[in-house]
Structure formats: C-alpha cells, structure tokens
Motif scaffolding. Structure first.
Motif, short mmCIF file in Angstrom:
data_model
loop_
_atom_site.label_atom_id
_atom_site.label_comp_id
_atom_site.label_asym_id
_atom_site.label_seq_id
_atom_site.Cartn_x
_atom_site.Cartn_y
_atom_site.Cartn_z
N SER A 29 0.83 -1.06 0.08
CA SER A 29 0.08 -0.08 -0.12
C SER A 29 0.83 1.06 0.14
O SER A 29 0.43 2.22 -0.47
N VAL A 30 2.04 1.30 0.47
CA VAL A 30 3.06 2.36 0.66
C VAL A 30 3.41 2.91 -0.60
O VAL A 30 3.63 3.97 -0.84
N VAL A 31 3.38 1.92 -1.56
CA VAL A 31 4.10 2.08 -2.90
C VAL A 31 2.97 3.40 -3.58
O VAL A 31 3.51 4.31 -4.20
N GLU A 32 1.86 2.93 -3.54
CA GLU A 32 0.74 3.94 -4.05
C GLU A 32 1.10 5.22 -3.38
O GLU A 32 0.70 6.37 -3.92
N ILE A 33 1.01 5.16 -2.34
CA ILE A 33 1.05 6.53 -1.32
C ILE A 33 2.25 7.54 -1.57
O ILE A 33 2.33 8.58 -1.77
N VAL A 34 3.38 6.75 -1.78
CA VAL A 34 4.55 7.32 -2.03
C VAL A 34 4.36 8.02 -3.47
O VAL A 34 4.90 9.06 -3.67
N LYS A 35 3.88 7.23 -4.42
CA LYS A 35 3.91 7.68 -5.86
C LYS A 35 3.07 9.04 -5.99
O LYS A 35 3.30 9.85 -6.59
N GLN A 36 1.80 8.93 -5.33
CA GLN A 36 0.91 9.85 -4.93
C GLN A 36 1.46 11.35 -4.51
O GLN A 36 1.39 12.53 -5.03
N SER A 37 2.23 11.08 -3.53
CA SER A 37 2.91 12.12 -2.83
C SER A 37 3.87 12.76 -3.64
O SER A 37 4.10 14.14 -3.75
N VAL A 38 4.86 12.04 -4.48
CA VAL A 38 5.60 12.69 -5.55
C VAL A 38 4.61 13.50 -6.67
O VAL A 38 5.16 14.70 -7.01
N GLU A 39 3.50 12.77 -6.95
CA GLU A 39 2.79 13.65 -7.94
C GLU A 39 2.19 14.94 -7.27
O GLU A 39 2.14 15.87 -8.16
N LYS A 40 2.05 14.89 -6.10
CA LYS A 40 1.37 16.23 -5.58
C LYS A 40 2.56 17.16 -5.43
O LYS A 40 2.46 18.42 -5.02
N GLY A 41 3.69 16.77 -5.68
CA GLY A 41 5.05 17.70 -5.76
C GLY A 41 5.66 17.79 -4.15
O GLY A 41 6.31 18.65 -4.19
N LYS A 42 5.33 16.78 -3.46
CA LYS A 42 6.20 16.75 -2.38
C LYS A 42 7.59 16.52 -2.38
O LYS A 42 8.23 15.90 -3.27
N LYS A 43 8.67 17.31 -1.65
CA LYS A 43 9.98 17.19 -1.94
C LYS A 43 10.40 16.08 -0.81
O LYS A 43 10.48 16.59 0.43
N GLY A 44 10.57 14.77 -1.25
CA GLY A 44 11.04 13.96 -0.13
C GLY A 44 9.88 13.31 0.65
O GLY A 44 8.82 14.15 0.86
N SER A 45 9.81 12.17 1.08
CA SER A 45 8.90 11.59 1.88
C SER A 45 9.59 10.96 3.16
O SER A 45 10.47 10.43 2.92
N ILE A 46 8.57 11.03 4.06
CA ILE A 46 9.08 10.42 5.47
C ILE A 46 8.03 9.28 5.61
O ILE A 46 7.01 9.45 5.75
N ILE A 47 8.46 8.09 5.87
CA ILE A 47 7.77 6.77 6.25
C ILE A 47 8.33 6.43 7.61
O ILE A 47 9.35 6.18 7.89
#
Lengths: 321, 321, 321, 321
Positions: free
Chosen positions: B201-219
């Motif tokens: 499930s995390v894969v989709e979340i990270v992909k969306q996060s990038v699409e939203k323009g987030k710089k870097g993600s924290i899990i």
C-alpha cells in the motif's frame, strides 16, 4: 562582473543555506546579481535557474539542508551535458559560478571552466571535513555535534545496563568526525580508516576497561574503517562475551540546524567566494586556514588528502585511561 | 512501615531517576527510609543494597539512564533466586518494594509478593508506552521527542535530495511511538504492529506524494511491524524506483535527559507509590489516567493491552494529504 | 613530579569538567597523582583538597559547571591567605598547580608562584574568549551556541509579530560572543565595547531594514557596550516608534553541556598543562593558536587584550544587507 | 460549506503552524478551500487574505512562530472594523472562521459572529495554558520545555558557585508554566499568582536548604506573582545574605520548534475545528479534555478560569525536601 551563479552539489551539509545567503548578500552589496541553480549540476544542464535576491534568503541561515536542492548527475559527466550547462550560464549572462560542495563537485566545476572558460570558485561544503585546503568544511561542526549528542544518549543507557556500545559515524574515507566524537564523547577506543590497526586490539581494551571498573564502554568507528561498526561489535562480543550493541547513526548527521561555527564559516566563505570572482580568480577553492582566507587550486583539493590530527588521536588514547 | 526498597528493572527509560528521587524524597517526608537496590532483580537476589537519602538523589532529576542500574536476571525466574531476594529484604527491614519498569518487571515483583508476602508496587517505566493502566509511561515522552528530532533532521536532508526516508522507531509490540512521531513529524505513512496492512500500500502513497509535488517523503515504521523498516524501504525502492534510504534509530531513543512531561509524571508516580505502600496497598501499579492517580492490579497490566489511538491513526492519514 | 593540584576559579564555564578530567587522566597516564582543590583559591587557603583518580572523573566530560566548584576569595588577595594555601600544597606534596579560569585567576596563581615557588600553569577557562594567548577559551563555543539558540527562538516570535528584538549577550569587556552570535544569528546590527559607535546609528539601520521588507529585526548587544541592550532598545523605540523588545540572556550562557569544540579544546589543554609541568615549565598559560599548543607567560595574558576579528565585524555588516 | 478562513491572533505560540497546517489539510481532505488571513484581526479588516493549499503548509509543522503572522488591532474593537472584516469574508465566500489564539482573540471572533452571523470556531493557542475548556493549550508544552532547559543550565552554574537562582517564567495570570517547571526542574520553591503566600516564607526555605547541604537553590517565580522574580530575589538576598541571581527568561519561551505534544495537539485540534464547522457548530472552542475532543462555548473560555493542579503544587513541596 554583473551576475554570478551559485549551486549546491553532492551530499547536503548543514550550513549550505548560510553559504548561499552569504553569496547572495555579499554580491548584492557589490551590485552583483545572483542566479540560483537548483539540483546542482543536474539542474544546471537543464537550465533550472532563477534570480535570488537578498530577501529570498531571509530566515534561511538557521535551516538545515539546501534551499537550492542537490542531486547526482550522470549527464554532467559527459561533455554534451556540460556544454548545455555552459550555454544556460551564458544565456543568463553569468560571469562566474560558485560551487558549494565536496571534491567531486569541484571536479564537475573544474571541467566546466576548462572547457568553456567560465570562472569557477569552490566553497567547501561537506560534513566529512576531508578537503585539502581548509581547516574545516561547512557542515562538519554540526555533524560532529549531532553524533556527539547521540553518543551522550547512548552512554546514558549503556552505563545503566553496563553494556558496550559500538557506534558508527560518517566518514567514508576519513576519520575526522570519528576522532572528534571519540575525544568529545569520552570513548574508550576509536577506529578510523587512516589507521588500519587490527580489530582484535579492541578486545583487550574493553577487557581492561571493565577491570578498571568502567560502567559501559563507548567505541567509535568511522564508516570507512574496514568492516565498520558491525565487525568491531562482533569481535568484542566474541572476544569478551560482554553484551554489545551496535548503533549506526547514519543520515541524521547530515541534517539539522547548523551550529554557530558552521554558520560563521559558511558566511565568511560565501562572502570570500564572491570577492574572489570579482578579483578575477578562477579555478580555486576558498578555504579558511589558521584564521585567514586561503585559495587552493581546485585540482589540489582532490589530489591531496587532509590528515587527521595525530596529536588528537594520541590524546584520545591517553584520556580513555 | 519504616523502610521501603526501590529498584529499576528491564530496559532503562528517561525519567527513571526522577522516579527514584520522588520515591526517596516522598518517603523521607513521611519519615520512611529508602533502600536502593542496584541492578534490578539481579542485584536483589545478591543483596546489592544501600540506603538512599534525599541528598543522594540531588541533581539527578535531569539525568538519563538509572543511577540504580538495571540488568536481566535468569536467577530471579527461579524460586530459589526470589527466596534469596526476600531474605535480603527482610534482613534490611524492608516493608515494601517499589519496582520501576515494564510488565516483565512487574511479573518478577508479583511473584515475590505472592511467595513471600512482601508488598510490591509497580511504577510504569518504559519508553514503549504499552502498559495497560496508565495513559502514559515514564520515558515515553522523551523517546518520542528524540525520535522526532531525528525525523526533523532526516527531513532536511531528504527534502534537499528529494529522497524517501523510511525511519524505524522503537516499539516491539506497540505502535505508540511510531504513531506520535508520524503525526508530529508530518510523515506520509506509518506502519504499526496493530494494523498489518499490506506493505505494498505504501508504494501507491509514495507515488501520489511525488505527484502532488512533495519534496522527499518520510515513512515511519514501528520495529514490531512485520519486516521492519528494511522491508518497507525495499518495497518502495522496488515499486517506485525512487531513491530510498532506511534509517533505524535504535537505542538513542532510550537515552538523554528526560523532557518535562516524563519528569513530572515520574515525580507524581514515585510519590504515589510511597503513599500506596503506606495505605496498605499491594500488588498494584500506580498510573495516571485522565488526570488522576489510578491503581491497577499487577496481573492486569500484562493480561491487557493498551490500544493505540485510532483517532490519531486516522488523523495521521488525513494530514498527510 | 609526583603530584599536581588542580582547581577551577572565577566564573564557571562549560568544559571545565572536561579540562579537570584531562588533567587527571593525563597525569595518571604518566604515573602522577592529582589533588583536586574545591572552591578555587577560597578552598585552597582552607585546605579543601582530596585525591582525584581516573574513575572519579568518569562520566563528567558532558557535564556543565565544575565538579570542583568555584568561588571568589578575598583572603587570597592577602599574602597570609596565599601562605596558607602554599602550606597546604606542600603538606600534600604537590609539585605544581594547574589553574583553570580567566586572567583574574591566573593573577592569583601567579602571586602564589612568585611568593612560594610553586610552579603554576594556567588553562584558559572562561566563556568570554577575552584571553590573550589562545585562539579560543574553554566555554566560549558553548556560550555562543546557547545564545544563538535563544536568538533563533526570538527570531521566530519576532518575525511573527514583526517586532524588533534587542538581545544582550555576555561579554563585559569584549564583543567576541556578540559578534559570533550576530553573524550566526543573521542579526541586523551588533554593538560591542570595542567600537563605541553612536547608539543613534541603529535607528537608521532599523528603518532601512523595515523598508527592505524585513519581518522583524534582531540587534545584538554585548553587555559591555555602554548602556547595554536597554539603552539600544530605548533608542530604537524612540527613534522609529516600532514595537521593540529587550531580552537579556544572562547566566544561561554559563551553563549547559559543553559542545564538542569546548570538550576537545579542554581535553587538549588539560593534557598539555600536565606535560608542561613535567617539562619544568612554570608561570605560563597553555593555549591553542593556529592549531598548535602555545605557552604564554601569565602576566602577558592580562597585560594584552585580544581583539575581535575586524574581518568578521565587517562581514556582519555586509550580510545584513 | 465551501471555504473557511483561518487566522492566528494574540501572542504567538509554538505549534500555531501545525494548527494552520491541520486546518488546511483537513479541509482539503473534505474538498473545502482555506483562506489564510495575515496579521490576525488587524489583517482581517484590511482584507490581507489569500488561498492556502496543502502544499503551502508543507514543511511548516516543525516551525516556531506563525506563517500567518499576528498583530494587535485597535480597529477590530470598533463595530466599523469588524464590519469591514465581515465584508471581506463574504467577498471571499467564507462560510466560517477559525481563530487560533487565546481568550482575547476568541472575544474578537465572538463579536464578529454575533454581529455578522459568521460561524467562528476557536482553537486554543497560547503558551500560558490558562484557557478553560481544554487540558492543555497549543504552545504550552514547548514553553515549559524551553524554560526547563534554561533552568537546567542555570542549575549547572548555580551549583558550581553555590548560588541562589531566582528564575522568572511566563504566566501573567496563571502559574501553570511555573509549576511544571518547578517540579521538573527540581526547584526549592515556586511562587504563582494563584497563591499569594508571603514572600518572606522563601527566606526560611532557602536557609533550610543550605543547612541540608544543598549546593545552590532554584526558585521559580511566575511573572504574575506580585513583584516578580526581582522582589523574591531581593527578599532572599536581604534575608539570608547569600549570593542571589535573578534571571528573567522572557520571550525565548514563545519561540522555537514545537515539541511533539504541541504538534500533536495542534494537529488534532486544527482537524477538529474544520469538522466542527462542517457539523454546523459555531461560537465554540475545540479543546482536548481527558483524551477526547470537547466543545466549549466561547464566552465560557473567558468567564471561567482554569486552576493549577493543587496536587502538583503540593508535590512540588514534598519533593524539594
């Protein structure tokens, strides 16, 4: 010179923003405009550039990371990539490029200068402190402080459990961080890439330390030491039978608000980089050595290595008695 | 009651010293002497005991770790070991024992009470916050703060490199730390043992996060989540191709000077433990629930589990939009 | 030399414990015993002395303050007082005294040496950094960091309210702390005792700063600047009509766990002091200048003053553009 | 409801940004747009408004201060000023206003609702924790931590010099901060506005403290206690003759990165405020009481006062024995 460009490249280091700010403001004080390049050389060959005024860098001196972002670039290693970058710099009317980073980044800048005649000035920004031509690099002081804070915390729990903690700090090729952290953290032993002493020596040291009545021991290992902290921890566990924990501090050492020494160094060197370009210098790194600004030809920064302090290495041993 | 004994047991937690101090001083204020036992139950069956007066705990409230040390004890799991401990307590004229630790430690204390009639009071000291019968445990607030500080630092470098950081925090059986750190750290996603959602499930979340323009993600990942941070990081790297770094914070979360909330909780509960013994209570853990002191029979502390806040879990999701 | 004595004197400074530890352990490594004197010269003339072994200084390197305590002494200013101290030192078989403190303390030590022939070595321990003969003094780096942390916090609130903050930092005779904090804190202006520029100049600077669109301004004032922060704040309020707040940081700058630079400097200088006594040196301060250990005759430390960096003073101005 | 507005008002508090972020993101998750108002009510009657999207609040959760700025407004106290504000809100199509601040700010919002029918929801943001209707206010935990950090530092130097430190913390009308800091800081005595005990009582306490062998004493005074820290310090100096230092911590308590408890509280309450508007609530403050979200009519927040914990006040005394 009417305009200069600035970029950050390689691993980020606390204080890079303070250096960018210093470049922008020192330039502005001289009537020079600054073009910020995003994502290092990767952004340069794609033309990711914009003007940066004094207000754009307000409230950034205390921020970790780099507002200009950083990235690796394979394209930059090709002459075509660099030609693209040079074209963009000329389009923007840039008379010089300031590269904030380590020796790999200076290499990238040097090629640009050699091939396209654009003056390049290096500013040493890397937590590892392994750059010839400056006493310290921007980010180093903060990285040491962050690692030391972790060591202080681990000592609390190590002493309570009377355990051994083997702590790996950053430094792929150099033991600068490890050595400072070892002395400041009151460690029993430190392993650095510069001295490939046998791993077994630590077993005796830990045994003696227990006999002396020490509660818990702290061993610092630079990541560049052969085998790293895990190998050292395994050797201790096997050789002494004592409970041993390995802790790899990792990337936290890159982040955080820069400490004062990094902010001040970055402020001085960012300013000096602008003046160097104005003075017609090119192909040099600005550094700070024995309290003064120095200029080192870029190739020397990667052809020479900077020794750790042998004196401090000896001191670490004496004080762990 | 003329004398009480106190020990710390299990993993150390910031604030244990504040709890010891509170026991010693609350007892002194009532004319009761305190015997400090070193190295938990391991020291108890060996008689490692000494009187602790109000001045002996001066200047300790801000110290991490435990001045009484802590250790594991196999011997204590045997009736013979516990009989030895009981004998020492009687020799010292001790009318009750205060055990600062987690449910394993309360178990050890409960056996002593059952077999030898010595009243035992538990004080919840563990960073994991997974004890039924109290809103929070001593050490929890500091552990969250330490982990959060690391997350803040990693975000600096993650944002600069536009990287994904997968960060493992403590919590073998519970996601309390992970959840708090995720909300406070502005994480994109959190994995806890209480919800075994599929790692993919995390894969989709990270992909969306990038699409939203987030710089870097924290899990954020609790160590008790199946596979830990490494598995999550591998899944992201494989599923998105994005640069992903895994950071395991480890034992630093146990150390450091306790934050105010832990010191205050420890002060209140240490005091309450003394009064509980004076009131003739036995076999209970003192806790703090909804702003008041509560008493929970020790067996309930290990028979029940404490849920994470479902509300906060939901909130974490909403705010990572 | 079989025994040396060590004391801390004058205002305490973070890192004094690291220096004491270094003296004790360097001496032990050479088979020399160390006598710790409590409460500085005040304790010396009363014979408050005890042996300090390597284990006695365990777990102290990270502690603020001084485990040997410090105090002022009027009696020491009398020949009788010093004679008493000399008598105690001889009774204890002490072959040399190490004084950790500032120039006032060195004065006190120098008199002892002159009158009673006991070799005295000074170690520069003062947050003010105003000692001739060393690039930095022990405690300075931590004091700057503490003040900077406060400035960062005040900028948060100052920017939110678009207020002016005038912040007074320590430095009765010298602007070292003020200047570092101003550069690292991104201050608009700094007032130091070394440059008695008219207070009114700040009014124009603040007005311009507002015109440039700056949200809130930070003005740093060294306590030794005539009138201090209050006078500067009053001038701004009167001259600009803008909301101005004065904050006097005070004694927090003396406390706290020493940062790495102070611990390392203290470790180096404490060790060097022991070796200096073994080498037969006397009446000198050990310092660190341009990366090496230096020895400065004690009288020179109070006869000369150490300038602030004019370069940095200029840099502070340029970067506040 | 399609759009809501949000503003911060009164003294800034750490965690206000986390609350703004929560409002923006919770709204976005429900398809609602958010209008950010700058400079509180002062900006509202001047129409300083702009849309705030989820990315605009990225990387703000850890920032001190308020990105929306805050200011006092005399104009808002006039019906004309509020009519102007209402007009702007209608122009922007705003269906509800979220006010982050203290009871003065709630007052300002309540008038707007009464006069112009715009639903207003209050979010408790003030370091003082003196708001009825919530266990804690946003910013309180950070303020306590900042003050405690200062107390820890002052104890280092106080103990080294065996001095008395009288420390004034914020709290004009309430002793919440003072009490928490006193317990967590191990203070000898605490003075709060809620208990006007005679100042002379401290003299006896300090004398006893010295007799018990305590090295240095820490006395905490809330700024709202009659006379403040200076009066208490003068009384001690006069009554005991001991060296006494007064330290007024001041505005640093407002700044800094919010601790986890403030970020989490702000996240929960910001979210709850949006849902409250969607549920048709108006004229209430969202709070957190005994682990649940509660809604208190705005007038009750200024008509009632929140007591300090008498239990903790007693505990402070017991543990300073």
């Amino acid at each position: 010179i009417k305009r200069v460009a600035v970029l950050t490249s390689g691993g980020d280091a606390p204080g890079m923003n303070a250096a960018i700010r210093a470049v922008v403001r020192a330039a502005a004080s001289q009537g020079i405009e600054v073009v910020g390049v995003r994502r290092g050389f990767s952004g340069l060959h794609r033309g990711e550039m914009h003007l940066l005024g004094p207000r754009d860098v307000a409230n950034t001196i205390q921020r970790g990371g780099t507002i200009l972002l950083t990235a690796r670039s394979r394209t930059w290693r090709t002459p075509e990539g660099r030609a693209e970058g040079a074209r963009y710099l000329r389009e923007w009317g840039v008379g010089g490029l300031i590269v904030i980073g380590g020796d790999g980044s200076f290499h990238g800048g040097y090629h640009l200068q050699e091939e396209h005649g654009i003056p390049v000035i290096g500013v040493p920004g890397t937590i590892d402190n392994d750059l010839y031509g400056t006493d310290h690099t921007i980010g180093y002081f903060t990285a040491v402080e962050t690692a030391l804070d972790a060591v202080d915390k681990l000592r609390d729990t190590g002493a309570s459990h009377e355990r051994i903690f083997v702590i790996e700090v950053m430094g792929r090729h150099a033991g600068h961080i490890a050595l400072d952290v070892a002395v400041a953290g009151g460690a029993e032993e430190v392993f650095i890439p510069e001295d490939e002493k046998p791993i077994e020596s630590v077993v005796e040291i830990v045994k003696q330390s227990v006999e002396k009545g020490k509660k818990g021991s702290i061993i610092i290992v630079a990541e560049g030491y052969d085998g790293g902290a895990q190998a050292v921890g395994d050797a201790i566990q096997a050789g002494t039978g004592l409970e041993t924990r390995v802790s790899i501090l990792g990337h936290i050492q890159r982040g955080g608000s820069p400490v004062s020494s990094d902010r001040i160094l970055a402020s001085r060197l960012g300013e000096a980089a602008v003046y160097a370009l104005m003075d017609g210098q090119k192909g040099v790194m600005v550094g700070r050595t024995s309290g003064g600004i120095t200029y080192t030809p870029l190739p020397e920064t990667w052809q020479n290595s900077k020794d750790v302090s042998h004196d401090l290495y000896r001191c670490a041993r004496v004080l762990s008695i």
